[in-house]
Design an enzyme around this catalytic site. Structure first.
Site, PDB file in Angstrom:
ATOM      1  N   HIS A  16       0.844  -1.196   0.000  1.00  0.00           N
ATOM      2  CA  HIS A  16       0.000   0.000   0.000  1.00  0.00           C
ATOM      3  C   HIS A  16       0.878   1.245   0.000  1.00  0.00           C
ATOM      4  O   HIS A  16       2.094   1.176   0.147  1.00  0.00           O
ATOM      5  CB  HIS A  16      -0.986   0.010   1.175  1.00  0.00           C
ATOM      6  N   CYS A  35       6.109   5.726   4.419  1.00  0.00           N
ATOM      7  CA  CYS A  35       4.868   5.050   4.034  1.00  0.00           C
ATOM      8  C   CYS A  35       4.194   5.720   2.831  1.00  0.00           C
ATOM      9  O   CYS A  35       3.227   5.189   2.292  1.00  0.00           O
ATOM     10  CB  CYS A  35       3.896   4.990   5.208  1.00  0.00           C
ATOM     11  N   HIS A  41       4.989   0.047  -0.512  1.00  0.00           N
ATOM     12  CA  HIS A  41       5.703  -0.759   0.468  1.00  0.00           C
ATOM     13  C   HIS A  41       4.697  -1.781   0.993  1.00  0.00           C
ATOM     14  O   HIS A  41       3.495  -1.638   0.773  1.00  0.00           O
ATOM     15  CB  HIS A  41       6.297   0.091   1.599  1.00  0.00           C
ATOM     16  N   HIS A  43       3.445  -5.082   3.922  1.00  0.00           N
ATOM     17  CA  HIS A  43       3.411  -5.612   5.282  1.00  0.00           C
ATOM     18  C   HIS A  43       2.954  -7.061   5.250  1.00  0.00           C
ATOM     19  O   HIS A  43       2.197  -7.468   4.369  1.00  0.00           O
ATOM     20  CB  HIS A  43       2.434  -4.822   6.162  1.00  0.00           C
ATOM     21  N   ASP A  81      -5.051 -10.507   0.135  1.00  0.00           N
ATOM     22  CA  ASP A  81      -3.741 -11.165   0.162  1.00  0.00           C
ATOM     23  C   ASP A  81      -3.018 -11.016  -1.178  1.00  0.00           C
ATOM     24  O   ASP A  81      -3.586 -11.254  -2.238  1.00  0.00           O
ATOM     25  CB  ASP A  81      -3.902 -12.643   0.504  1.00  0.00           C
ATOM     26  N   HIS A  82      -1.754 -10.622  -1.101  1.00  0.00           N
ATOM     27  CA  HIS A  82      -0.894 -10.403  -2.265  1.00  0.00           C
ATOM     28  C   HIS A  82      -1.498  -9.397  -3.246  1.00  0.00           C
ATOM     29  O   HIS A  82      -1.422  -9.568  -4.465  1.00  0.00           O
ATOM     30  CB  HIS A  82      -0.554 -11.730  -2.957  1.00  0.00           C
ATOM     31  N   GLU A 126       0.015  -4.714  11.919  1.00  0.00           N
ATOM     32  CA  GLU A 126       0.705  -4.261  10.709  1.00  0.00           C
ATOM     33  C   GLU A 126       2.178  -4.644  10.795  1.00  0.00           C
ATOM     34  O   GLU A 126       2.801  -5.004   9.810  1.00  0.00           O
ATOM     35  CB  GLU A 126       0.542  -2.750  10.542  1.00  0.00           C
TER      36      GLU A 126
END
Length: 136
Positions: A16, A35, A41, A43, A81-82, A126
């Site tokens: 994100h 960020c 980037h 998490h 996810d991903h 996170e």
């Protein structure tokens, strides 16, 4: 009858960028720092879904954990996810994907599928040291 809290932990990976399009690049960098990287980037998120309710005298369950696992997979993991949250998801096209906003979105997605008789809380990690809960 007694009330018990059951919890299911899952994880997902997502990229994100924290960015407010109404601000200048300078203000975004000042507020969101690394960020706000325009190249994104990511998490390794951990999500914990907690349900509190009465123990069913016939099953001994508060809530069927397999059913809860399947709901988390269908409503959260398959969706996030991903993925790049900013680009690949409808939920964050116009909503800054901060941990605070992500946890609320997850709550709303699951709340629609889980009966109101269950008290529900979502905890989202996170990082190992940064996490949020909703409702507070």
């Amino acid at each position: 009858m007694h009330r018990v809290t059951v919890k299911r932990k899952e994880h997902f990976n997502a990229a994100h960028r924290l960015h407010n399009p109404n601000w200048t690049d300078e203000k975004n960098e000042e507020v969101f720092d690394k960020c706000n990287n325009p190249n994104w980037h990511g998490h390794n998120y951990e999500v914990i879904v907690s349900l509190t309710g009465e123990v069913d005298p016939e099953t001994g369950y508060v809530y069927d954990m397999k059913k809860l696992s399947d709901l988390i997979k269908s409503q959260v993991l398959n969706r996030f996810d991903h993925k790049n949250l900013n680009l690949d998801t409808e939920e964050f096209k116009n909503l800054n994907p901060t941990a605070e906003n992500i946890v609320k979105v997850i709550y709303d997605l699951l709340r629609d599928k889980i009966e109101e008789k269950y008290e529900m809380k979502i905890t989202l990690y996170e990082t190992e040291r940064n996490f949020v809960e909703y409702p507070a």
